[in-house]
Each structure stands twice: as C-alpha cells, then as structure tokens.
Design a protein around this motif. Structure first.
Motif, short mmCIF file in Angstrom:
data_model
loop_
_atom_site.label_atom_id
_atom_site.label_comp_id
_atom_site.label_asym_id
_atom_site.label_seq_id
_atom_site.Cartn_x
_atom_site.Cartn_y
_atom_site.Cartn_z
N ARG A 84 -9.85 -6.85 4.01
CA ARG A 84 -9.90 -5.93 5.07
C ARG A 84 -8.86 -5.30 5.54
N ASN A 85 -7.49 -6.22 5.53
CA ASN A 85 -6.22 -6.04 5.93
C ASN A 85 -5.61 -4.71 5.12
N SER A 86 -5.97 -5.18 3.51
CA SER A 86 -5.47 -4.07 2.69
C SER A 86 -6.04 -2.85 2.74
N LEU A 87 -7.52 -2.84 3.03
CA LEU A 87 -8.16 -1.52 3.26
C LEU A 87 -7.41 -0.80 4.40
N GLU A 88 -7.34 -1.66 5.59
CA GLU A 88 -6.79 -1.07 6.92
C GLU A 88 -5.37 -0.38 6.45
N ALA A 90 -4.34 1.01 4.02
CA ALA A 90 -4.76 2.28 3.33
C ALA A 90 -5.24 2.99 4.07
N GLY A 91 -5.89 3.06 5.34
CA GLY A 91 -6.56 3.82 5.94
C GLY A 91 -7.81 3.84 5.55
N LEU A 92 -8.34 2.65 5.10
CA LEU A 92 -9.80 2.75 4.48
C LEU A 92 -10.70 1.20 5.24
N SER A 93 -11.43 1.48 5.08
CA SER A 93 -12.55 0.04 5.30
C SER A 93 -13.68 -0.18 4.37
N PHE A 94 -14.17 -1.47 4.61
CA PHE A 94 -15.69 -1.79 3.76
C PHE A 94 -16.74 -0.53 4.02
N LYS A 95 -17.55 -0.32 3.20
CA LYS A 95 -18.59 0.47 3.22
C LYS A 95 -19.59 -0.13 4.35
N GLY A 96 -20.38 0.56 5.10
CA GLY A 96 -21.38 0.27 5.79
C GLY A 96 -20.92 0.00 7.58
#
Ligand SMILES: [Zn+2]
Length: 96
Positions: A84-88, A90-96
């Motif tokens: 989750r942190n890594s996605l954040e 990169a300005g991303l998040s998990f789907k859904g």
C-alpha cells in the motif's frame, strides 16, 4: 597503502569508486536486483509470489484488489501495508 580507489563510470553513467578491477557498479547492482523499489521492501516469499504472477511494478500491482493480492499463494497480510505504501508513493492504490 597503495590500494587506490579510482573513479569509474559505468555504462549508464553512474559514478563510483572501486579499488579492484571489478566492473560491477553498485547503483546498477541495486537496480538489477528487484527491478523496482517496492519488490525490494517485501519478504522474499511475497516477492517471488508477485514476480510469479508477473507483478513486478507498482503499476501492475495497482491493477489488482487487495483481496486478489491476498489470494496469491505466499503473500500474507503483513505484506499489504508495504505494498500500500509503495503504491501511495507512486500516486497509485489498489483497485477497488
Ligand atoms: Zn551503473
């Protein structure tokens, strides 16, 4: 002491000092390990599980829901906050 460290520049332009003739560039070595920062933060079972699924970038990770990720064998709930942190980052998040 004549073990002189000389400045070397790898083919990618990274500068580093090495005393031997070893050609390996520390920056490239880091880049080569896990292609991507987020994989390097995960435990190796989780990392291998993701790579096995073809998920080697946060962009690909973002195409999955947390539930789908947890279904992958080898990935435990402890890996989720890291992802989750890594996605954040990169300005991303998990789907859904
Ligand atoms: Zn390099």
């Amino acid at each position: 002491m004549t073990a002189e460290k000389s400045l070397r520049i790898c083919e990618k332009g990274h500068k580093y000092y090495k005393s031997s003739d070893c050609k390996s560039c520390p920056t490239c070595n880091k880049e080569n390990k896990p292609k991507n920062g987020f994989l390097s933060k995960l435990s190796s079972p989780a990392r291998n599980a993701l790579i096995h699924e073809g998920i080697d970038t946060v962009q690909k990770l973002a195409m999955y829901t947390e539930k789908e990720i947890l279904k992958i064998h080898g990935i435990g709930p402890a890996s989720l906050p890291i992802m989750r942190n890594s996605l954040e980052e990169a300005g991303l998040s998990f789907k859904g």
